[in-house]
Design a protein around this motif. Structure first.
Motif, PDB file in Angstrom:
ATOM      1  N   GLN A  49       1.009  11.952  -9.715  1.00 18.92           N
ATOM      2  CA  GLN A  49       0.336  13.247  -9.561  1.00 18.92           C
ATOM      3  C   GLN A  49       1.319  14.399  -9.682  1.00 18.92           C
ATOM      4  O   GLN A  49       1.010  15.427 -10.285  1.00 18.92           O
ATOM      5  N   GLN A  50       2.515  14.217  -9.117  1.00 19.33           N
ATOM      6  CA  GLN A  50       3.538  15.259  -9.217  1.00 19.33           C
ATOM      7  C   GLN A  50       3.976  15.450 -10.669  1.00 19.33           C
ATOM      8  O   GLN A  50       4.176  16.574 -11.128  1.00 19.33           O
ATOM      9  N   LYS A  80       0.827  -1.209   0.000  1.00 22.19           N
ATOM     10  CA  LYS A  80       0.000   0.000   0.000  1.00 22.19           C
ATOM     11  C   LYS A  80       0.857   1.252   0.000  1.00 22.19           C
ATOM     12  O   LYS A  80       0.533   2.241  -0.678  1.00 22.19           O
ATOM     13  N   ARG A  81       1.955   1.216   0.757  1.00 20.40           N
ATOM     14  CA  ARG A  81       2.851   2.374   0.820  1.00 20.40           C
ATOM     15  C   ARG A  81       3.465   2.647  -0.544  1.00 20.40           C
ATOM     16  O   ARG A  81       3.542   3.809  -0.983  1.00 20.40           O
ATOM     17  N   GLN A  82       3.891   1.586  -1.241  1.00 17.78           N
ATOM     18  CA  GLN A  82       4.482   1.751  -2.571  1.00 17.78           C
ATOM     19  C   GLN A  82       3.451   2.267  -3.565  1.00 17.78           C
ATOM     20  O   GLN A  82       3.763   3.111  -4.416  1.00 17.78           O
ATOM     21  N   GLU A  83       2.224   1.744  -3.467  1.00 17.14           N
ATOM     22  CA  GLU A  83       1.171   2.211  -4.368  1.00 17.14           C
ATOM     23  C   GLU A  83       0.889   3.691  -4.138  1.00 17.14           C
ATOM     24  O   GLU A  83       0.681   4.449  -5.094  1.00 17.14           O
ATOM     25  N   LYS A  84       0.869   4.102  -2.871  1.00 23.14           N
ATOM     26  CA  LYS A  84       0.627   5.510  -2.556  1.00 23.14           C
ATOM     27  C   LYS A  84       1.760   6.379  -3.083  1.00 23.14           C
ATOM     28  O   LYS A  84       1.527   7.478  -3.617  1.00 23.14           O
ATOM     29  N   GLN A  85       3.011   5.889  -2.942  1.00 24.40           N
ATOM     30  CA  GLN A  85       4.150   6.632  -3.472  1.00 24.40           C
ATOM     31  C   GLN A  85       4.054   6.781  -4.987  1.00 24.40           C
ATOM     32  O   GLN A  85       4.349   7.845  -5.540  1.00 24.40           O
ATOM     33  N   ASN A  86       3.645   5.690  -5.655  1.00 28.14           N
ATOM     34  CA  ASN A  86       3.505   5.741  -7.119  1.00 28.14           C
ATOM     35  C   ASN A  86       2.418   6.727  -7.535  1.00 28.14           C
ATOM     36  O   ASN A  86       2.571   7.471  -8.513  1.00 28.14           O
TER      37      ASN A  86
END
Length: 344
Positions: free
Chosen positions: A328-329, A317-323
């Motif tokens: 978005q950036q 989940k953390r990696q997905e959020k980072q991606n």
């Protein structure tokens, strides 16, 4: 859904279930089996603190279990002591013997320690078996009194014995939780991870190993004393090496080095064993392959496997959020660049 399988939630669910269990069933046999399971859990917690959090596997655990059981039995049946005084003295005797044996055995490490404690456990069994005048030898001891009354509280029924053992189990879980989440517990884990590194940062490894060994024997003696007063008859077989391997099996199945492992492993093995009683000696033909597969695919047991799954899930989940944040950036940067080009 994953939060349900957190160790704290699993232990809380077990406590709630254990409290209401006698109200769910009126079967005294099931209450008897569950009470025995609670006693084994206390012994498993003692071994778990030593092997799971410090990395030292003691194969003399059944021997200390037997010392606790025989100490209580001899003090009450032959010395004529009151039950609770004999109970406290049994724990003291077991801990003192653990201190003496630990001073010698902890000079060894790894498999040498396991082999040494295996020999110690067998010597304890032989002493109990052959010292006929004191221990009754192969005949064992009978007529062991049950827990004495505490004021108006009596322990004359299976349910009252059930809640007494449950009280000691919950006390054991609380003590283990406090130890594991304390500085002392972190010291034990540091020794398990690298004893040499622990010494370099100033940890007195011998003192801490001796402390955890004595604590482990204390809980083995506690389980043994409760077992003797619950069954009312004991023989030398309770100190034999196969009892240690049974306790170790409960720990491996549940999850070594976890707080919920002793509960999970003991409940599963005890109740599955009850369901497979009709197979008698062939039960190990079923347990053997299952245990082998569990060690191969889930080396940290059921509780450890659930913990690893939760960690992988959180990491995913953390990696997905980072991606998502990175995308978005990038989109924001592209939009800014496009807007700048348009204005230019």
């Amino acid at each position: 859904m994953a939060s349900i399988f957190k160790q704290r939630n699993m232990i809380a669910f077990f406590i709630l279930f254990a409290i209401v269990f006698p109200f769910i069933t009126n079967n005294n046999y099931m209450i008897h089996v569950m009470t025995l399971a609670f006693i084994w859990m206390i012994a498993v917690y003692g071994l778990n603190l030593l092997a799971g959090y410090t990395g030292y596997l003691s194969l003399a655990h059944a021997g200390f279990f037997a010392i606790g059981a025989y100490s209580l039995s001899l003090l009450t049946t032959k010395a004529g002591m009151s039950y609770w005084l004999a109970f406290v003295l049994a724990l003291i005797i077991t801990s003192l013997l653990g201190l003496v044996i630990g001073l010698i055995s902890l000079r060894t490490k790894e498999h040498f320690f396991a082999i040494y404690t295996l020999c110690v456990g067998y010597i304890i069994y032989l002493i109990i078996d052959k010292w006929d005048s004191l221990t009754g030898g192969i005949r064992g001891l009978i007529g062991i009194p049950g827990p004495a009354n505490i004021g108006p509280i009596t322990f004359n029924t299976p349910i009252s014995n059930y809640y007494l053992v449950l009280f000691f189990l919950l006390l054991t879980v609380l003590v283990m939780y406090r130890i594991v989440h304390s500085l002392t517990g972190r010291t034990f884990i540091a020794i398990r991870n690298s004893e040499d590194l622990a010494q370099t940062i100033g940890i007195s490894t011998m003192t801490n190993k001796l402390l955890v060994f004595v604590i482990s024997t204390f809980f083995a003696g506690l389980a043994g004393a409760l077992y003797a007063s619950f069954i009312r008859f004991i023989g030398p077989d309770i100190g034999y090496i196969n009892v240690t391997f049974d306790i170790l099996t409960y720990l491996i199945v549940g999850g070594i080095g976890t707080l919920s492992g002793p509960v999970v492993g003991t409940i599963i093995i005890v109740w599955v064993s009850q369901q497979l009683q009709f197979l008698q000696d062939y039960r190990m033909m079923i347990f053997g392959p299952i245990l082998t597969l569990l060690v191969i695919f889930y080396p940290r047991g059921i509780s450890g496997g659930i913990q690893d799954w939760n960690m992988k899930r959180k990491e995913k989940k953390r990696q997905e959020k980072q991606n998502i944040d990175k995308n978005q950036q990038m989109l924001s940067a592209q939009e800014t660049s496009a807007a700048a080009n348009k204005n230019g």
